[in-house]
Motif scaffolding. Structure first.
Motif, PDB file in Angstrom:
ATOM      1  N   TYR A 170     -16.554   5.917  32.229  1.00 20.55           N
ATOM      2  CA  TYR A 170     -16.819   6.804  31.134  1.00 20.55           C
ATOM      3  C   TYR A 170     -17.829   6.683  30.273  1.00 20.55           C
ATOM      4  CZ  TYR A 170     -15.924   8.703  26.417  1.00 20.55           C
ATOM      5  OH  TYR A 170     -16.067   9.594  25.323  1.00 20.55           O
TER       6      TYR A 170
ATOM      7  N   ILE B 288      -3.624  12.656  30.422  1.00 19.53           N
ATOM      8  CA  ILE B 288      -3.836  13.484  29.333  1.00 19.53           C
ATOM      9  C   ILE B 288      -5.157  14.062  29.254  1.00 19.53           C
ATOM     10  CG2 ILE B 288      -4.406  11.414  27.789  1.00 19.53           C
ATOM     11  CD1 ILE B 288      -2.753  12.868  25.442  1.00 19.53           C
TER      12      ILE B 288
ATOM     13  N   HIS C 182      -0.374   2.930  19.444  1.00 23.94           N
ATOM     14  CA  HIS C 182      -1.581   3.533  19.189  1.00 23.94           C
ATOM     15  C   HIS C 182      -2.445   3.505  20.546  1.00 23.94           C
ATOM     16  CE1 HIS C 182      -3.558   5.285  15.351  1.00 23.94           C
ATOM     17  NE2 HIS C 182      -3.680   5.998  16.263  1.00 23.94           N
TER      18      HIS C 182
ATOM     19  N   ARG D 191      -5.168   7.322  24.492  1.00 22.38           N
ATOM     20  CA  ARG D 191      -6.656   7.508  24.588  1.00 22.38           C
ATOM     21  C   ARG D 191      -6.771   6.584  26.154  1.00 22.38           C
ATOM     22  NH1 ARG D 191     -10.218   7.735  20.245  1.00 22.38           N
ATOM     23  NH2 ARG D 191      -9.217   8.982  18.683  1.00 22.38           N
ATOM     24  N   GLN D 192      -6.157   6.869  27.046  1.00 19.50           N
ATOM     25  CA  GLN D 192      -6.212   6.093  28.192  1.00 19.50           C
ATOM     26  C   GLN D 192      -7.812   6.630  29.014  1.00 19.50           C
ATOM     27  OE1 GLN D 192      -2.934   7.125  30.652  1.00 19.50           O
ATOM     28  NE2 GLN D 192      -3.528   9.248  31.378  1.00 19.50           N
ATOM     29  N   ALA D 193      -8.215   7.795  28.730  1.00 19.24           N
ATOM     30  CA  ALA D 193      -9.349   8.099  28.965  1.00 19.24           C
ATOM     31  C   ALA D 193     -10.550   8.246  28.085  1.00 19.24           C
ATOM     32  CB  ALA D 193      -9.393   9.792  29.549  1.00 19.24           C
TER      33      ALA D 193
ATOM     34  N   ARG E 194     -20.931   8.756  29.577  1.00 18.42           N
ATOM     35  CA  ARG E 194     -21.351   8.902  28.157  1.00 18.42           C
ATOM     36  C   ARG E 194     -22.576   8.716  28.177  1.00 18.42           C
ATOM     37  NH1 ARG E 194     -21.855   9.922  23.513  1.00 18.42           N
ATOM     38  NH2 ARG E 194     -20.640   9.268  21.787  1.00 18.42           N
TER      39      ARG E 194
ATOM     40  N   SER F 163      -9.682  15.790  25.478  1.00 17.88           N
ATOM     41  CA  SER F 163     -10.434  16.725  24.571  1.00 17.88           C
ATOM     42  C   SER F 163      -9.998  15.855  23.196  1.00 17.88           C
ATOM     43  CB  SER F 163      -9.555  18.071  24.582  1.00 17.88           C
ATOM     44  OG  SER F 163      -9.987  18.858  23.474  1.00 17.88           O
ATOM     45  N   ASP F 164     -10.187  16.604  22.026  1.00 17.14           N
ATOM     46  CA  ASP F 164      -9.929  15.947  20.814  1.00 17.14           C
ATOM     47  C   ASP F 164      -9.115  16.821  19.823  1.00 17.14           C
ATOM     48  OD1 ASP F 164     -10.988  13.218  19.445  1.00 17.14           O
ATOM     49  OD2 ASP F 164     -10.894  14.885  17.807  1.00 17.14           O
TER      50      ASP F 164
ATOM     51  N   PRO G 118     -16.153  12.890  15.955  1.00 17.68           N
ATOM     52  CA  PRO G 118     -16.106  14.224  15.474  1.00 17.68           C
ATOM     53  C   PRO G 118     -16.576  14.209  14.087  1.00 17.68           C
ATOM     54  CG  PRO G 118     -14.088  13.580  16.150  1.00 17.68           C
ATOM     55  CD  PRO G 118     -14.776  12.470  16.812  1.00 17.68           C
TER      56      PRO G 118
ATOM     57  N   TYR H 151      -8.847  16.255   8.276  1.00 20.50           N
ATOM     58  CA  TYR H 151     -10.113  16.479   9.044  1.00 20.50           C
ATOM     59  C   TYR H 151     -11.063  17.639   8.211  1.00 20.50           C
ATOM     60  CZ  TYR H 151      -9.230  12.257  11.917  1.00 20.50           C
ATOM     61  OH  TYR H 151      -9.036  10.985  12.149  1.00 20.50           O
TER      62      TYR H 151
ATOM     63  N   ARG I 132     -13.587   5.024  26.223  1.00 22.79           N
ATOM     64  CA  ARG I 132     -14.651   3.916  26.036  1.00 22.79           C
ATOM     65  C   ARG I 132     -14.337   2.397  26.884  1.00 22.79           C
ATOM     66  NH1 ARG I 132     -15.762   4.650  19.848  1.00 22.79           N
ATOM     67  NH2 ARG I 132     -13.603   4.789  20.007  1.00 22.79           N
TER      68      ARG I 132
ATOM     69  N   SER J 112      -1.250  12.059  13.488  1.00 25.11           N
ATOM     70  CA  SER J 112      -1.681  10.571  13.137  1.00 25.11           C
ATOM     71  C   SER J 112      -1.509  10.141  11.648  1.00 25.11           C
ATOM     72  CB  SER J 112      -3.101  10.008  13.619  1.00 25.11           C
ATOM     73  OG  SER J 112      -2.905  10.433  14.955  1.00 25.11           O
TER      74      SER J 112
HETATM   75  O1  CP3 Z   1      -7.257   9.803  26.371  1.00 28.69           O
HETATM   76  C1  CP3 Z   1      -6.688  10.459  25.655  1.00 28.69           C
HETATM   77  O2  CP3 Z   1      -6.113  10.130  25.052  1.00 28.69           O
HETATM   78  C2  CP3 Z   1      -7.216  11.881  25.624  1.00 28.69           C
HETATM   79  C3  CP3 Z   1      -8.276  12.216  24.606  1.00 28.69           C
HETATM   80  C4  CP3 Z   1      -8.190  12.156  22.990  1.00 28.69           C
HETATM   81  C5  CP3 Z   1      -9.193  12.020  22.446  1.00 28.69           C
HETATM   82  N1  CP3 Z   1      -8.929  12.119  21.045  1.00 28.69           N
HETATM   83  C6  CP3 Z   1     -10.909  11.449  22.752  1.00 28.69           C
HETATM   84  C7  CP3 Z   1     -11.553  10.949  22.096  1.00 28.69           C
HETATM   85  C8  CP3 Z   1      -7.072  12.254  22.191  1.00 28.69           C
HETATM   86  C9  CP3 Z   1      -5.811  12.513  22.636  1.00 28.69           C
HETATM   87  C10 CP3 Z   1      -7.639  12.315  20.944  1.00 28.69           C
HETATM   88  C11 CP3 Z   1      -6.652  12.352  19.743  1.00 28.69           C
HETATM   89  C12 CP3 Z   1      -7.387  12.200  18.473  1.00 28.69           C
HETATM   90  N2  CP3 Z   1      -8.503  12.167  17.980  1.00 28.69           N
HETATM   91  C13 CP3 Z   1      -6.523  11.603  17.479  1.00 28.69           C
HETATM   92  C14 CP3 Z   1      -5.300  11.310  17.126  1.00 28.69           C
HETATM   93  C15 CP3 Z   1      -4.770   9.960  18.121  1.00 28.69           C
HETATM   94  C16 CP3 Z   1      -5.323   8.994  17.080  1.00 28.69           C
HETATM   95  O3  CP3 Z   1      -5.870   8.170  17.448  1.00 28.69           O
HETATM   96  O4  CP3 Z   1      -4.858   8.953  15.822  1.00 28.69           O
HETATM   97  C17 CP3 Z   1      -7.618  11.619  16.222  1.00 28.69           C
HETATM   98  C18 CP3 Z   1      -7.267  11.101  14.903  1.00 28.69           C
HETATM   99  C19 CP3 Z   1      -8.958  11.996  16.733  1.00 28.69           C
HETATM  100  C20 CP3 Z   1      -9.986  11.992  15.921  1.00 28.69           C
HETATM  101  C21 CP3 Z   1     -11.159  11.274  16.343  1.00 28.69           C
HETATM  102  N3  CP3 Z   1     -11.547  11.370  17.877  1.00 28.69           N
HETATM  103  C22 CP3 Z   1     -11.812  10.407  15.614  1.00 28.69           C
HETATM  104  C23 CP3 Z   1     -11.293   9.785  14.189  1.00 28.69           C
HETATM  105  C24 CP3 Z   1     -12.750   9.676  16.527  1.00 28.69           C
HETATM  106  C25 CP3 Z   1     -13.697   8.500  16.211  1.00 28.69           C
HETATM  107  C26 CP3 Z   1     -13.234   7.269  16.226  1.00 28.69           C
HETATM  108  C27 CP3 Z   1     -12.841   6.852  17.714  1.00 28.69           C
HETATM  109  O5  CP3 Z   1     -11.777   6.681  17.949  1.00 28.69           O
HETATM  110  O6  CP3 Z   1     -14.064   6.729  18.389  1.00 28.69           O
HETATM  111  C28 CP3 Z   1     -12.629  10.484  17.700  1.00 28.69           C
HETATM  112  C29 CP3 Z   1     -13.478   9.989  18.922  1.00 28.69           C
HETATM  113  C30 CP3 Z   1     -12.964  10.266  20.310  1.00 28.69           C
HETATM  114  N4  CP3 Z   1     -11.830  11.337  20.735  1.00 28.69           N
HETATM  115  C31 CP3 Z   1     -13.314   9.460  21.675  1.00 28.69           C
HETATM  116  C32 CP3 Z   1     -12.447   9.821  22.661  1.00 28.69           C
HETATM  117  C33 CP3 Z   1     -12.385   9.144  23.984  1.00 28.69           C
HETATM  118  C34 CP3 Z   1     -14.206   8.298  21.413  1.00 28.69           C
HETATM  119  C35 CP3 Z   1     -15.630   9.123  22.053  1.00 28.69           C
HETATM  120  C36 CP3 Z   1     -16.879   8.297  22.369  1.00 28.69           C
HETATM  121  O7  CP3 Z   1     -17.223   7.439  21.464  1.00 28.69           O
HETATM  122  O8  CP3 Z   1     -17.237   8.241  23.532  1.00 28.69           O
END
Ligand code: CP3
Length: 326
Positions: free
Chosen positions: A30, A66, A304, A21-23, A34, A69-70, A88, A140, A25, A195
């Motif tokens: 970012y 990385i 994580h 999640r290096q890219a 956003r 995307s999601d 999402p 999901y 909030r 996860s």
């Molecule tokens: O920088 C990166 O790692 C690349 C991008 C990335 C995102 N999600 C972007 C994102 C990656 C690799 C993920 C993986 C992801 N997404 C996982 C597996 C990793 C983990 O955290 O366990 C899961 C379970 C998700 C599903 C997901 N995406 C949820 C439940 C949420 C909402 C909760 C939260 O953490 O914000 C997201 C949103 C999400 N995915 C954001 C980002 C940058 C936040 C977006 C925002 O609010 O602007």
């Protein structure tokens, strides 16, 4: 390239570093973007996704990017409706088992690959593509995560294990398709985020998670990294998947897992460490580097994803400590 060398267990000198999640909030650039664009736009507009992917590379000089995307991004391609609220939000089917009636459109994955191609035009370090683990994606697609377990997933898994496994297999094939598109577009390695596989007991894990992770790892022609909550405690089982690296959470020290597992290992600083004083952060990083000193298959990462609100100086402190250490 350090990161790919480490995945091949032939890195010499300092270990590579990137953060899950290096890219996201914690980055002011970012948050600024956003404010102007919805999450859907950021995920599905190739130029925006590419821009966000590059942000942490430009700011900190991580050793790998990385793709932004999601793991839920494959839902529309499978015929599910994907909305965005805080994060999402997939509209579950009234009857989860009716997924076969949905109309798939795998071309909806194309923008993800286009983003990867745009990133590759400007990136000097390797690019990591990714997907979710089929079990985690299934959770999901089946139900909304509301913090009280995964009742509907469990009920399907227990009452109709064969039908549930068939669902997982279809998700698995769509994941493989998505990863292959990302690889064709230039991704150098892939990470699978299963996860929520920690919600499975050992026997369930062996039936409903591991075989699908193995199928993905065998199908893609590039290095693969496996992540789940609980990966440190399940590392020996994950290591049964040939030629895959393991991304460890905080359940055990990397050096301890190394005694039993020869696969490349990634991890496992605590994301909460980054909220501590800089001196404590540097000490913890130095100690991790010392424990893994000269290990040719080690990648520094968090256990994580990085948390929103993480101070930027904390991230810089980790990278500086690593850069100065060798
Ligand atoms: O920088 C990166 O790692 C690349 C991008 C990335 C995102 N999600 C972007 C994102 C990656 C690799 C993920 C993986 C992801 N997404 C996982 C597996 C990793 C983990 O955290 O366990 C899961 C379970 C998700 C599903 C997901 N995406 C949820 C439940 C949420 C909402 C909760 C939260 O953490 O914000 C997201 C949103 C999400 N995915 C954001 C980002 C940058 C936040 C977006 C925002 O609010 O602007």
């Amino acid at each position: 390239m350090r990161f790919l060398d480490a995945l091949g267990k032939k890195n010499q000198g300092r270990p590579p570093v990137w953060f899950m999640r290096q890219a996201g909030r914690y980055l002011p650039e970012y948050r600024l973007l956003r404010e102007k664009h919805s999450l859907r736009d950021l995920f599905f507009t190739p130029s925006l996704a590419a821009e966000v992917t590059m942000m942490p590379i430009r700011r900190f000089g991580f050793d790998a990017a990385i793709l932004f995307s999601d793991i839920t991004a494959i839902a529309p391609a499978m015929g599910y409706s994907l909305d965005f609220c805080e994060g999402p939000l997939i509209q579950p089917l009234a009857k989860a088992t009716h997924w076969e009636a949905l109309r798939e459109d795998l071309s909806l994955l194309d923008p993800i690959a286009e983003a990867a191609a745009l990133v590759k035009q400007q990136l000097e370090v390797p690019l990591i593509g990714f997907c979710g683990g089929p079990f985690t994606i299934a959770t999901y697609l089946i139900e909304q995560h509301d913090g009280v377990g995964l009742p509907q997933t469990y009920s399907w898994m227990q009452n109709d294990p064969i039908g549930f496994a068939k669902f997982l297999d279809r998700i698995c094939d769509v994941c493989i398709h998505s990863l292959n598109l990302q690889i064709q577009a230039g991704a150098d390695a892939v990470q699978i985020f299963d996860s929520w596989a920690n919600a499975l007991d050992e026997a369930q894990f062996a039936t409903f998670s591991l075989p699908f992770l193995r199928k993905i790892a065998r199908s893609v022609k590039c290095p693969t990294i496996l992540f789940m909550r609980g990966s440190a405690l399940r590392a020996e089982q994950l290591a049964e998947i040939e030629n895959a690296a393991i991304s460890l959470d905080m359940g055990r020290k990397v050096s301890e897992v190394r005694q039993f597992v020869s696969a490349p290992l990634q991890g496992n600083l605590d994301p909460d460490l980054l909220f501590q004083p800089l001196e404590d952060i540097k000490r913890a990083v130095r100690s991790l580097l010392q424990e893994m000193h000269s290990d040719p298959g080690f990648i520094v990462n968090l256990g994580h994803g990085i948390k929103p609100g993480t101070p930027l100086e904390a991230v810089s402190a980790v990278l500086e400590t690593i850069h100065k250490s060798y």
